[in-house]
Scaffold this active site. Structure first.
Site, PDB file in Angstrom:
ATOM      1  N   LYS A 125       1.024  -1.046   0.087  1.00  0.00           N
ATOM      2  CA  LYS A 125       0.075   0.054   0.013  1.00  0.00           C
ATOM      3  C   LYS A 125       0.831   1.245  -0.010  1.00  0.00           C
ATOM      4  O   LYS A 125       2.110   1.141   0.530  1.00  0.00           O
ATOM      5  CB  LYS A 125      -0.877   0.136   1.316  1.00  0.00           C
ATOM      6  N   ASP A 165      -6.822   4.444  -4.885  1.00  0.00           N
ATOM      7  CA  ASP A 165      -7.602   4.323  -3.251  1.00  0.00           C
ATOM      8  C   ASP A 165      -8.423   5.556  -3.084  1.00  0.00           C
ATOM      9  O   ASP A 165      -8.400   6.450  -4.108  1.00  0.00           O
ATOM     10  CB  ASP A 165      -6.643   3.656  -2.221  1.00  0.00           C
TER      11      ASP A 165
HETATM   12  P1  NDP Z   1     -12.888   7.721  -3.092  1.00  0.00           P
HETATM   13  O1  NDP Z   1     -11.941   8.597  -2.808  1.00  0.00           O
HETATM   14  O2  NDP Z   1     -13.453   7.502  -4.290  1.00  0.00           O
HETATM   15  O3  NDP Z   1     -14.350   7.971  -2.080  1.00  0.00           O
HETATM   16  C1  NDP Z   1     -14.038   8.059  -0.830  1.00  0.00           C
HETATM   17  C2  NDP Z   1     -15.431   8.308  -0.150  1.00  0.00           C
HETATM   18  O4  NDP Z   1     -15.258   8.097   1.357  1.00  0.00           O
HETATM   19  C3  NDP Z   1     -15.870   9.693  -0.462  1.00  0.00           C
HETATM   20  O5  NDP Z   1     -17.213   9.718  -0.509  1.00  0.00           O
HETATM   21  C4  NDP Z   1     -15.367  10.534   0.881  1.00  0.00           C
HETATM   22  O6  NDP Z   1     -16.014  11.504   1.294  1.00  0.00           O
HETATM   23  C5  NDP Z   1     -15.579   9.426   1.800  1.00  0.00           C
HETATM   24  N1  NDP Z   1     -14.586   9.507   2.726  1.00  0.00           N
HETATM   25  C6  NDP Z   1     -13.289   9.527   2.837  1.00  0.00           C
HETATM   26  N2  NDP Z   1     -12.579   9.590   4.103  1.00  0.00           N
HETATM   27  C7  NDP Z   1     -13.625  10.106   4.840  1.00  0.00           C
HETATM   28  C8  NDP Z   1     -13.847  10.200   6.367  1.00  0.00           C
HETATM   29  N3  NDP Z   1     -12.614  10.445   6.887  1.00  0.00           N
HETATM   30  N4  NDP Z   1     -14.923  10.553   6.738  1.00  0.00           N
HETATM   31  C9  NDP Z   1     -15.980  10.357   6.042  1.00  0.00           C
HETATM   32  N5  NDP Z   1     -16.147  10.000   4.739  1.00  0.00           N
HETATM   33  C10 NDP Z   1     -14.847   9.819   4.113  1.00  0.00           C
HETATM   34  O7  NDP Z   1     -12.329   6.283  -2.549  1.00  0.00           O
HETATM   35  P2  NDP Z   1     -12.742   4.757  -2.843  1.00  0.00           P
HETATM   36  O8  NDP Z   1     -14.347   4.792  -2.903  1.00  0.00           O
HETATM   37  O9  NDP Z   1     -11.886   4.045  -3.692  1.00  0.00           O
HETATM   38  O10 NDP Z   1     -12.519   4.121  -1.538  1.00  0.00           O
HETATM   39  C11 NDP Z   1     -13.390   3.936  -0.525  1.00  0.00           C
HETATM   40  C12 NDP Z   1     -12.868   3.020   0.464  1.00  0.00           C
HETATM   41  O11 NDP Z   1     -12.872   1.820  -0.171  1.00  0.00           O
HETATM   42  C13 NDP Z   1     -11.611   3.089   1.055  1.00  0.00           C
HETATM   43  O12 NDP Z   1     -11.538   2.170   2.501  1.00  0.00           O
HETATM   44  C14 NDP Z   1     -10.706   2.187   0.153  1.00  0.00           C
HETATM   45  O13 NDP Z   1      -9.571   1.682   1.120  1.00  0.00           O
HETATM   46  C15 NDP Z   1     -11.516   0.910  -0.159  1.00  0.00           C
HETATM   47  N6  NDP Z   1     -11.266   0.224  -1.195  1.00  0.00           N
HETATM   48  C16 NDP Z   1     -10.997   0.908  -2.230  1.00  0.00           C
HETATM   49  C17 NDP Z   1     -10.896   0.026  -3.614  1.00  0.00           C
HETATM   50  C18 NDP Z   1     -10.706   0.753  -4.961  1.00  0.00           C
HETATM   51  O14 NDP Z   1     -10.396  -0.151  -5.908  1.00  0.00           O
HETATM   52  N7  NDP Z   1     -10.729   2.027  -5.144  1.00  0.00           N
HETATM   53  C19 NDP Z   1     -10.693  -1.427  -3.552  1.00  0.00           C
HETATM   54  C20 NDP Z   1     -10.902  -2.036  -2.201  1.00  0.00           C
HETATM   55  C21 NDP Z   1     -11.292  -1.119  -1.167  1.00  0.00           C
HETATM   56  P3  NDP Z   1     -15.342  13.038   0.881  1.00  0.00           P
HETATM   57  O15 NDP Z   1     -15.400  13.161  -0.694  1.00  0.00           O
HETATM   58  O16 NDP Z   1     -16.009  13.977   1.679  1.00  0.00           O
HETATM   59  O17 NDP Z   1     -13.759  12.784   1.528  1.00  0.00           O
HETATM   60  O1  2IT Z   2      -7.832  -1.762  -1.315  1.00  0.00           O
HETATM   61  C1  2IT Z   2      -7.748  -2.234  -2.236  1.00  0.00           C
HETATM   62  O2  2IT Z   2      -7.940  -3.278  -2.547  1.00  0.00           O
HETATM   63  C2  2IT Z   2      -7.430  -1.062  -3.288  1.00  0.00           C
HETATM   64  N1  2IT Z   2      -7.431  -0.164  -3.174  1.00  0.00           N
HETATM   65  C3  2IT Z   2      -7.403  -1.889  -4.856  1.00  0.00           C
HETATM   66  C4  2IT Z   2      -5.778  -2.022  -5.112  1.00  0.00           C
HETATM   67  C5  2IT Z   2      -5.603  -2.646  -6.236  1.00  0.00           C
HETATM   68  O3  2IT Z   2      -4.211  -2.816  -6.356  1.00  0.00           O
HETATM   69  O4  2IT Z   2      -6.191  -2.614  -7.310  1.00  0.00           O
END
Ligand code: NDP
Ligand code: 2IT
Length: 443
Positions: A125, A165
């Site tokens: 990460k 992420d």
């Molecule tokens: P994005 O940046 O696209 O979206 C994040 C969302 O979560 C936004 O709506 C954001 O709101 C909100 N958020 C972030 N931090 C906070 C906080 N401290 N308090 C409240 N709301 C918060 O990220 P992703 O959708 O990619 O990621 C979301 C989650 O999924 C994370 O935990 C990430 O690690 C996990 N994840 C992502 C993957 C991927 O492929 N993208 C894969 C697997 C897991 P705001 O815009 O106001 O900050």
């Molecule tokens: O938390 C996760 O699994 C991710 N943010 C995606 C990682 C990746 O390499 O696609």
């Protein structure tokens, strides 16, 4: 004191300030007791001590100039945690809360998640304490270029392949890839989540959210239910949340809530994703704007306490967003299933409450593995210079998520954990990585 307790104690002594990392380690290894009883070779080979220490940990300076000509300095990180089963793989997070504790917790979780996909990817990460909110496109580009100017020397298609992420989406991946290509003079699959015009995979954008719903539906199906006609609450409104909501709606569920860090919306008629996509993906604006487009919906400022009655809860924002108060609210309102789209969104107390109250619980490392799984499929398409169709990738994603559920469900019952799928996921991921480490000797 047991081997497990000893290891938690020794890590807490070594890294007293790394609370989130220690919580992630505790969550995984406290379920491994029956595994050590069955296979004492893991103790003799000191697997816990070796697995909880990253193979490599890089911290670097990232400087850029903002639009007013001010020089800005941030901290960048990449933690290459474990490469027993494949090249390091895991996302990059740009958020002001990023520090070594957060990156180590995410990297540690990623080891087991990646193992569960069945694909050859190790765990890593990275990220930076940079806040993309309110920055111009030029500032984002300058930051990404500066970040990659250091990171490029540590990554590569057979070494370490980052992805997105929180705060890192298609735009950032494009700038990061462009800079890597320029410095290395190599057009190679060094990062995933790329645009489909330059080596990305169809379905990658949708994969974490779609995968979460495939997993959730399988978990429900094997417990004599399904997602159809269910009421779903989702938190977050980023990449994971949007495509979880899209697939849930496609499969006949109604999504009632979504949120961002300012507040949440409740739309009892079911959230209109066209509006959300415009606000979040096009305008990069706040979720509050939803009520300008849809007068029937309500907006509430502040934290979402999961107090809107629903059948299924999908936390898709960030770690620790769902604590015991939220869990109790969900239970009081009769929730059937909780599946984690975010990484460790439920606190340990919340998970305990779910399990004690027979709520089906899909842990992050299993339920959100669809994103990294399609990343690995992007890597193989890049290697053989071929693109797969949407249907082909979607089909593979579906079968990977179904397999993950089946594997962890078997492991949890085999090791005496009943329907505690968190234990099953930990055990299943751990055994695969531990066996590979032993086979590869002490190094
Ligand atoms: P994005 O940046 O696209 O979206 C994040 C969302 O979560 C936004 O709506 C954001 O709101 C909100 N958020 C972030 N931090 C906070 C906080 N401290 N308090 C409240 N709301 C918060 O990220 P992703 O959708 O990619 O990621 C979301 C989650 O999924 C994370 O935990 C990430 O690690 C996990 N994840 C992502 C993957 C991927 O492929 N993208 C894969 C697997 C897991 P705001 O815009 O106001 O900050
Ligand atoms: O938390 C996760 O699994 C991710 N943010 C995606 C990682 C990746 O390499 O696609």
């Amino acid at each position: 004191m047991t081997y497990i307790e000893n290891q938690i104690k020794s890590l807490s002594r070594l890294y007293p300030e790394q609370k989130q990392f220690i919580a992630a380690v505790t969550e995984v290894i406290s379920t491994l007791g029956p595994v050590f009883e069955e296979k004492p070779q893991y103790i003799n080979n000191r697997i816990l001590e070796r697995l909880t220490e990253p193979e490599r940990q890089i911290q670097f300076k990232v400087c850029y100039t903002d639009d007013d000509g001010n020089i800005k300095i941030n901290r960048g990180y990449r933690v290459q945690f474990n490469s027993a089963i494949g090249p390091y793989k895991g996302g990059l997070r740009f958020h002001p809360s990023v520090n070594i504790d957060i990156i180590k917790f995410l990297g540690f979780e990623q080891i087991f998640k990646n193992a569960l996909t069945g694909l050859p990817i190790g765990g890593a990460k990275g990220g930076a304490d940079f806040d993309p909110k309110g920055k111009s496109d030029r500032e984002i580009m300058a930051f990404c270029q500066s970040f990659m100017t250091e990171l490029y020397r540590h990554i590569g298609p057979n070494t370490d392949v980052p992805a997105g992420d929180i705060g890192v989406g298609a735009r950032e991946i494009g700038y990061l890839f462009g800079q890597y290509k320029k410095i290395k003079n190599a057009y190679e699959g060094s990062i995933t989540g790329k645009d489909i015009n330059f080596g990305g995979s169809l379905v990658r954008k949708e994969s974490t959210g779609y995968g979460l719903i495939y997993f959730t539906n399988e978990m429900l199906k094997q417990n004599d239910s399904s997602i159809k006609d269910k009421k779903v609450c989702i938190s977050g409104s980023g990449n994971v949340a949007i495509y979880a909501a899209e697939k849930a709606e496609m499969m006949g569920a109604k999504v009632l809530t979504m949120s961002d860090s300012n507040g949440f919306i409740y739309d009892r008629n079911g959230i209109d994703l066209k509006i959300i996509k415009k606000i979040k993906e096009v305008d990069r604006d706040r979720i509050l704007k939803y009520i300008d487009f849809n007068k029937d919906a309500q907006y509430k400022e502040g934290k979402f306490y999961w107090d809107i009655p629903c059948d299924i809860a999908l936390p898709c924002a960030t770690q620790n967003e769902l604590d015991k108060i939220c869990a109790q609210n969900l239970i009081n309102n009769g929730v059937i299933a909780v599946a984690e789209g975010a990484n460790m969104p439920s606190t340990a107390e919340a998970v305990d409450l779910f399990l004690k109250n027979n709520v089906l619980f899909g842990p992050a490392k299993a339920a959100n593995a669809g994103g990294v799984a399609v990343s690995a499929i992007e890597m193989s398409q890049n290697s053989i210079r071929r693109s797969m169709s949407f249907q082909e990738v979607d089909q593979i994603l579906k079968s990977i998520m179904t397999n993950i559920f089946n594997k962890i469900s078997l492991s949890s019952s085999k090791y005496g954990y009943g329907k505690n799928y968190l234990a099953g996921a930990n055990i299943e991921g751990f055994i695969k990585v531990a066996d590979a480490m032993i086979a590869q000797g002490v190094n």
